[in-house]
Design an enzyme around this catalytic site. Structure first.
Site, mmCIF file in Angstrom:
data_model
loop_
_atom_site.group_PDB
_atom_site.id
_atom_site.type_symbol
_atom_site.label_atom_id
_atom_site.label_comp_id
_atom_site.label_asym_id
_atom_site.label_seq_id
_atom_site.Cartn_x
_atom_site.Cartn_y
_atom_site.Cartn_z
ATOM 1 N N ASP A 31 0.853 -1.189 0.000
ATOM 2 C CA ASP A 31 0.000 0.000 0.000
ATOM 3 C C ASP A 31 0.893 1.245 0.000
ATOM 4 O OD1 ASP A 31 -3.204 0.535 1.073
ATOM 5 O OD2 ASP A 31 -1.777 2.212 1.080
ATOM 6 N N ILE A 32 0.527 2.220 -0.809
ATOM 7 C CA ILE A 32 1.336 3.444 -0.951
ATOM 8 C C ILE A 32 1.309 4.293 0.325
ATOM 9 C CG2 ILE A 32 -0.398 5.044 -1.872
ATOM 10 C CD1 ILE A 32 1.645 5.758 -4.076
ATOM 11 N N ASN A 87 -13.121 -2.849 2.370
ATOM 12 C CA ASN A 87 -14.155 -1.812 2.376
ATOM 13 C C ASN A 87 -14.998 -1.881 1.098
ATOM 14 O OD1 ASN A 87 -13.024 -0.794 4.789
ATOM 15 N ND2 ASN A 87 -11.531 0.389 3.635
ATOM 16 N N GLN A 94 -14.379 2.969 1.287
ATOM 17 C CA GLN A 94 -13.683 2.551 0.059
ATOM 18 C C GLN A 94 -13.342 3.789 -0.767
ATOM 19 O OE1 GLN A 94 -15.864 -0.111 -2.543
ATOM 20 N NE2 GLN A 94 -13.997 -0.786 -3.563
ATOM 21 N N HIS A 100 -10.491 -4.847 -3.303
ATOM 22 C CA HIS A 100 -9.161 -5.217 -2.783
ATOM 23 C C HIS A 100 -9.250 -5.605 -1.317
ATOM 24 C CE1 HIS A 100 -9.810 -0.875 -2.479
ATOM 25 N NE2 HIS A 100 -9.168 -0.923 -1.341
ATOM 26 N N HIS A 102 -7.178 -5.613 2.248
ATOM 27 C CA HIS A 102 -6.036 -5.049 2.972
ATOM 28 C C HIS A 102 -5.486 -6.109 3.920
ATOM 29 C CE1 HIS A 102 -6.885 -0.636 2.249
ATOM 30 N NE2 HIS A 102 -8.104 -1.105 2.047
HETATM 31 P P1 AMP Z 1 -9.748 1.693 0.321
HETATM 32 O O1 AMP Z 1 -9.862 2.981 1.095
HETATM 33 O O2 AMP Z 1 -10.194 0.474 1.074
HETATM 34 O O3 AMP Z 1 -10.410 1.826 -1.040
HETATM 35 O O4 AMP Z 1 -8.195 1.470 0.105
HETATM 36 C C1 AMP Z 1 -7.482 2.050 -0.947
HETATM 37 C C2 AMP Z 1 -6.028 1.887 -0.601
HETATM 38 O O5 AMP Z 1 -5.286 2.031 -1.788
HETATM 39 C C3 AMP Z 1 -5.502 2.927 0.387
HETATM 40 O O6 AMP Z 1 -4.955 2.262 1.527
HETATM 41 C C4 AMP Z 1 -4.437 3.674 -0.418
HETATM 42 O O7 AMP Z 1 -3.322 4.031 0.350
HETATM 43 C C5 AMP Z 1 -4.075 2.652 -1.481
HETATM 44 N N1 AMP Z 1 -3.554 3.199 -2.727
HETATM 45 C C6 AMP Z 1 -4.088 4.199 -3.476
HETATM 46 N N2 AMP Z 1 -3.343 4.421 -4.568
HETATM 47 C C7 AMP Z 1 -2.331 3.517 -4.531
HETATM 48 C C8 AMP Z 1 -1.225 3.229 -5.362
HETATM 49 N N3 AMP Z 1 -0.994 3.937 -6.498
HETATM 50 N N4 AMP Z 1 -0.378 2.244 -5.001
HETATM 51 C C9 AMP Z 1 -0.596 1.544 -3.877
HETATM 52 N N5 AMP Z 1 -1.621 1.760 -3.031
HETATM 53 C C10 AMP Z 1 -2.475 2.731 -3.346
#
Ligand code: AMP
Ligand code: ZN
Length: 137
Positions: A31-32, A87, A94, A100, A102
């Site tokens: 995760d970024i 989520n 979400q 996805h 986590h």
């Molecule tokens: P959600 O809030 O459950 O939709 O989670 C989305 C997740 O994606 C968050 O934890 C972000 O930090 C992660 N995220 C968004 N963009 C990227 C990316 N380019 N590379 C890796 N993780 C990402």
């Protein structure tokens, strides 16, 4: 593939990511903005927004893959406890509309609040519970 979806672009390697695992069906990356050290996201390669959009085949396989990745992460990062969070929809937090999971290692108590527990929900009646049971028969 959804051309407006950032996770589809990552899976397609149009956007770089820190790859952890890939096979024909799934893609896993760091995760970024990690909740804790080692936070991983597992994405099905097929675009689906939420669990109810995901095929039964991928839905049934993803938890087995989560288990495999967690075993490897535990060995490297040295944690024993973890959360698996998923989520569905904006109200649920979400932010990326590509399903996805986590995988979040836990290293200490209180480092992360995922939700606040409440005692019972008085608005859920016995009839509500019965209605759900009936739909599942
Ligand atoms: P959600 O809030 O459950 O939709 O989670 C989305 C997740 O994606 C968050 O934890 C972000 O930090 C992660 N995220 C968004 N963009 C990227 C990316 N380019 N590379 C890796 N993780 C990402
Ligand atoms: Zn997508």
């Amino acid at each position: 593939m959804d051309s407006n979806c950032i996770f589809c672009k990552i899976i397609n390697k149009e956007i770089p990511s820190k790859l952890i695992y890939e096979d024909n069906d799934f893609f896993a990356m760091l995760d970024i903005a990690p909740a804790t050290k080692g936070h991983v996201l597992i994405l099905p390669k097929e675009h689906a927004s939420t669990l109810t959009d995901l095929s039964d085949d991928k839905a049934s396989k993803i938890l087995v893959l989560a288990k495999k990745i967690i075993v490897a992460m535990k060995k490297v990062h040295g944690f024993t406890d973890y959360n698996i969070v998923q989520n569905n929809g904006e109200l649920a937090g979400q932010t990326v509309s590509h399903y996805h999971l986590h995988l979040i290692p836990r290293y200490s108590k209180g480092e992360l609040g995922l939700w606040t527990p409440h005692e019972g929900d008085p608005s859920v009646t016995d009839e509500n519970a019965e209605a759900v049971r009936n739909l599942l028969k």
